[in-house]
Design an enzyme around this catalytic site. Structure first.
Site: not given
Ligand code: GLU
Length: 305
Positions: A61, A64, A188, A240, A258
């Site tokens: 993420s 992003k 994505y 988050y 993650v």
């Molecule tokens: N590729 C992961 C997902 O979409 C990213 C989530 C993250 O890194 O917080 O679930």
């Protein structure tokens, strides 16, 4: 500084015992828990690192942030924020709940729904064209390095990412998604699988510490206003439903992934990247979070002092 980083890595490494690598993307579950790396790039051109700072991991993420920068530059904030809000969700990154209540309009670009929507705004009809555009932007903020994706992690997320497909479908249903669902979701997944090291990531974040200008090349990457927006979104939504805790303990704009990475920006000062694959239940690196907290305290980096 070097002595501080070495001491922090030695102290924070043990905290990894409290976490575990992500298992919902099976390829990530094989990572060694005891790894911990830190890398610091300062605006005045100094670099420091300690521990496993040159181990590759997938951005997940953290991508992003860069996808948003790329799309804001291209489309402008009016077009982007007509489709997505700028409010914290207080929910896990994968949550579908608010999206249905709020007619397919994601709360912010840092949760999965928001990031899939931002990805749908990348130019190109196919996922390959969208991803190629994003990679050109990414390589522009990491001059001289050829980036690639980790094919095992990409395949693993492609097979298991049904929640992300569900988010894409729901946004398509509401007429919010700006491309075919599969193309946005696949682009994505690809951007989440890009491999970097802490050194790469801290270097890539420098323009966010420098009001949108890369201090090493002198190139303006994004407008100053967009930089401010991204830092504000990282500060309020980047971790988050742990964003409040991160503000309290670290006090900087941050973005977790993650894969075990966290990018933190000290505006006007430095960009810091940490990597430790053992995660807490909210998807942030346990040892990386500890290391950032210690660093922020030692250097008095918190914006809320
Ligand atoms: N590729 C992961 C997902 O979409 C990213 C989530 C993250 O890194 O917080 O679930």
């Amino acid at each position: 500084m070097q002595e501080i980083l070495d001491r922090i890595v030695a102290k924070a490494r043990g905290h990894a015992r409290r976490g575990r690598p992500a298992s919902y993307i099976p390829a990530l579950s094989r990572a060694r828990r005891d790894l911990l790396g830190v890398s610091v790039f300062t605006l005045d051109g100094r670099t420091y690192h300690a521990g496993d700072h040159d181990r590759p991991f997938t951005m997940q993420s953290i991508s992003k942030v860069f996808c948003l920068a790329c799309v804001l530059k291209l489309r402008g904030d009016r077009a982007v924020f007509a489709l997505v809000d700028r409010e914290p969700s207080g929910d896990p990154f994968y949550s579908l709940v608010l999206l249905e209540y709020e007619n397919g309009r994601p709360r912010n670009p840092m949760i999965n729904a928001g990031a899939i929507l931002i990805t749908s705004l990348l130019p190109g009809r196919t996922s390959a064209a969208k991803f190629a555009h994003y990679m050109r932007f990414l390589e522009g903020v990491l001059p001289g390095k050829k980036l690639d994706i980790d094919p095992r992690v990409y395949a693993s997320e492609f097979e298991t990412g049904q929640r992300n497909r569900a988010l894409g479908c729901l946004m398509k249903h509401f007429g919010v998604l700006q491309s075919a669902t599969e193309d946005a979701v696949d682009a994505y997944f690809r951007q989440c699988s890009v491999r970097v090291t802490c050194d790469d990531l801290a270097r890539m974040g420098l323009f966010l510490a420098g009001r949108g200008v890369d201090p090493i090349t002198g190139r303006r990457v994004i407008a100053e206003g967009h930089c401010k927006t991204i830092n504000a979104l990282m500060a309020t939504c980047g971790l988050y439903d742990a964003s409040g805790d991160f503000a309290h303990r670290v006090g900087l704009p941050g973005k977790s992934g993650v894969g075990g990475g966290i990018l933190a920006i000290a505006p006007g000062k430095m960009s810091v990247a940490v990597y430790g694959p053992a995660l807490d239940p909210k998807g942030s690196s346990v040892a990386g979070f500890e290391a950032l907290e210690m660093l922020s305290q030692e250097l008095e980096l918190s914006l809320y002092l």
